[in-house]
Motif scaffolding. Structure first.
Motif, PDB file in Angstrom:
ATOM      1  N   ASP A  25      -4.769   0.935  -0.962  1.00 43.22           N
ATOM      2  CA  ASP A  25      -3.815   1.984  -1.321  1.00 43.22           C
ATOM      3  C   ASP A  25      -2.467   1.351  -1.637  1.00 43.22           C
ATOM      4  OD1 ASP A  25      -2.751   1.297   1.152  1.00 43.22           O
ATOM      5  OD2 ASP A  25      -3.346   3.156   2.142  1.00 43.22           O
ATOM      6  N   SER A  26      -1.472   2.175  -1.936  1.00 46.30           N
ATOM      7  CA  SER A  26      -0.160   1.658  -2.331  1.00 46.30           C
ATOM      8  C   SER A  26       0.464   0.813  -1.226  1.00 46.30           C
ATOM      9  CB  SER A  26       0.764   2.820  -2.718  1.00 46.30           C
ATOM     10  OG  SER A  26       0.835   3.782  -1.679  1.00 46.30           O
ATOM     11  N   GLN A  27       0.236   1.174   0.023  1.00 42.77           N
ATOM     12  CA  GLN A  27       0.773   0.385   1.124  1.00 42.77           C
ATOM     13  C   GLN A  27       0.122  -0.997   1.168  1.00 42.77           C
ATOM     14  OE1 GLN A  27       0.550   2.249   5.000  1.00 42.77           O
ATOM     15  NE2 GLN A  27       1.071   0.366   6.089  1.00 42.77           N
ATOM     16  N   TRP A  29      -1.313  -2.698  -1.297  1.00 40.54           N
ATOM     17  CA  TRP A  29      -0.878  -3.530  -2.411  1.00 40.54           C
ATOM     18  C   TRP A  29       0.549  -4.031  -2.224  1.00 40.54           C
ATOM     19  CZ3 TRP A  29      -4.041  -5.896  -5.416  1.00 40.54           C
ATOM     20  CH2 TRP A  29      -5.285  -5.335  -5.738  1.00 40.54           C
ATOM     21  N   VAL A  61      -7.613  -0.103  -6.975  1.00 37.72           N
ATOM     22  CA  VAL A  61      -6.706   0.802  -6.275  1.00 37.72           C
ATOM     23  C   VAL A  61      -7.491   1.970  -5.690  1.00 37.72           C
ATOM     24  CG1 VAL A  61      -4.851   0.172  -7.858  1.00 37.72           C
ATOM     25  CG2 VAL A  61      -6.159   2.251  -8.287  1.00 37.72           C
ATOM     26  N   ASP A  62      -6.885   2.619  -4.735  1.00 39.86           N
ATOM     27  CA  ASP A  62      -7.504   3.771  -4.087  1.00 39.86           C
ATOM     28  C   ASP A  62      -7.324   5.001  -4.978  1.00 39.86           C
ATOM     29  OD1 ASP A  62      -8.337   5.850  -2.483  1.00 39.86           O
ATOM     30  OD2 ASP A  62      -7.294   5.151  -0.690  1.00 39.86           O
ATOM     31  N   LYS A  64      -8.609   7.876  -4.758  1.00 42.31           N
ATOM     32  CA  LYS A  64      -8.438   9.117  -3.999  1.00 42.31           C
ATOM     33  C   LYS A  64      -6.974   9.321  -3.600  1.00 42.31           C
ATOM     34  CE  LYS A  64     -13.164   9.259  -2.235  1.00 42.31           C
ATOM     35  NZ  LYS A  64     -14.053   9.253  -1.046  1.00 42.31           N
ATOM     36  N   GLU A  65      -6.280   8.228  -3.291  1.00 39.75           N
ATOM     37  CA  GLU A  65      -4.854   8.356  -2.989  1.00 39.75           C
ATOM     38  C   GLU A  65      -4.097   8.847  -4.216  1.00 39.75           C
ATOM     39  OE1 GLU A  65      -1.066   5.726  -1.349  1.00 39.75           O
ATOM     40  OE2 GLU A  65      -2.498   4.800  -2.720  1.00 39.75           O
ATOM     41  N   MET A  66      -4.428   8.307  -5.367  1.00 39.52           N
ATOM     42  CA  MET A  66      -3.724   8.708  -6.585  1.00 39.52           C
ATOM     43  C   MET A  66      -4.032  10.150  -6.966  1.00 39.52           C
ATOM     44  SD  MET A  66      -1.653   6.407  -7.639  1.00 39.52           S
ATOM     45  CE  MET A  66      -1.300   6.292  -5.877  1.00 39.52           C
ATOM     46  N   HIS A  69      -1.983  12.027  -4.286  1.00 41.38           N
ATOM     47  CA  HIS A  69      -0.535  11.766  -4.336  1.00 41.38           C
ATOM     48  C   HIS A  69      -0.168  11.065  -5.643  1.00 41.38           C
ATOM     49  CE1 HIS A  69      -0.073  12.835  -0.088  1.00 41.38           C
ATOM     50  NE2 HIS A  69      -1.165  12.127   0.136  1.00 41.38           N
ATOM     51  N   ARG A  72       2.880   8.687  -6.167  1.00 39.43           N
ATOM     52  CA  ARG A  72       2.940   7.317  -5.657  1.00 39.43           C
ATOM     53  C   ARG A  72       2.599   6.268  -6.712  1.00 39.43           C
ATOM     54  NH1 ARG A  72      -0.190   8.061   0.189  1.00 39.43           N
ATOM     55  NH2 ARG A  72       1.192   9.703   1.021  1.00 39.43           N
ATOM     56  N   LEU A  76       2.668   2.243  -6.348  1.00 36.71           N
ATOM     57  CA  LEU A  76       1.428   1.494  -6.519  1.00 36.71           C
ATOM     58  C   LEU A  76       1.582   0.435  -7.604  1.00 36.71           C
ATOM     59  CD1 LEU A  76      -1.640   1.109  -5.960  1.00 36.71           C
ATOM     60  CD2 LEU A  76      -2.028   2.810  -7.751  1.00 36.71           C
TER      61      LEU A  76
END
Length: 249
Positions: A25-27, A29, A61-62, A64-66, A69, A72, A76
């Motif tokens: 996820d963004s964290q 990366w 990248v995740d 599902k997070e994108m 959210h 973000r 990311l």
């Protein structure tokens, strides 16, 4: 921990271990660049080895997070850019060992690395065109010829390890069960050299590249953001999260 590190025999290892598919996820990366830079600066380390546990090397990248959210995307994008820049700019050589799927951000890691060692089941893929995104071709083009990159990018297709070896994108291909040992053995050869010589060699080799991969990737990211703002991007992500397949247009 999705990412862990350790140092042994003058090799600094970074291990991605984030089930089910090592998609960060963004964290994640945004944490990775600091780990690469810290190991590269460590006077004990003469080579950095990046590898992964689990089903495959990196799912990118995740998504599902994108989907949940989309705001973000800038965070990311920055994490991706900083990760790949840190690997390419690492003070010492970076060897990456890959198995099974090498997708999206996994391509960036490989393309920014100095050497790639692959398992015989590995394949390289940029499915961005089917995920409502852009980016990654700058680093894939550091590994493969231009037309090969475009064919893979436009189709979202796969480049298997054997083909990657034929084209010179990977240094060696090994059975998957021997990948870690073989990668460590290769890294050990580098780690046996003078750290000062390695640092100077890395800086010199980066300096004589015909183009700036960091600038190229940053250029691509403008199109990534533009794509994310289009309705087709959300439709692509929705379909992938719901069914695991590409949306039809």
């Amino acid at each position: 921990m999705p990412i862990r590190t350790h140092i042994a025999d003058r090799i600094g290892e970074i291990v991605i271990d984030h089930p089910p598919v090592n998609a960060l996820d963004s964290q994640g990366w945004n944490e990775l660049p600091g780990l690469v830079e810290r190991l590269g600066r460590d006077r004990e380390v003469r080579c950095v080895l990046i590898r992964a546990e689990g089903r495959g090397f990196c799912g990118g990248v995740d998504i599902k997070e994108m989907q949940a959210h989309p705001e973000r995307i800038v965070e990311l994008n920055r994490g991706n850019f900083l990760t790949f820049r840190a690997i390419r700019g690492c003070e010492v050589p970076v060897v990456t060992a890959v198995h099974n799927f090498v997708i999206g951000g996994g391509i960036g890691i490989c393309g920014a690395s100095d050497v790639v060692i692959a398992a015989d089941n590995a394949y390289f893929s940029l499915p961005e065109v089917d995920r409502g995104a852009m980016g990654g071709a700058s680093h894939l083009q550091r590994m493969f010829p231009l037309q090969k990159v475009r064919a893979a990018f436009f189709t979202g297709g796969r480049i298997p390890a054997a083909e990657a070896y034929r084209l010179g994108a990977v240094e060696a291909v090994h059975p998957s069960e021997r990948l870690t040992d073989e990668a460590r053995a290769f890294a050990a050869i580098i780690a046996s050299k003078s750290r000062r010589a390695l640092v100077l060699a890395k800086e010199a080799l980066n300096g004589i590249e015909p183009r700036d991969v960091d600038h190229g990737y940053r250029f691509e990211q403008g199109f990534t953001l533009e794509m994310y703002m289009h309705e087709d991007s959300q439709r692509s992500r929705d379909e992938f999260v719901a069914t695991g397949t590409a949306a039809k247009f």
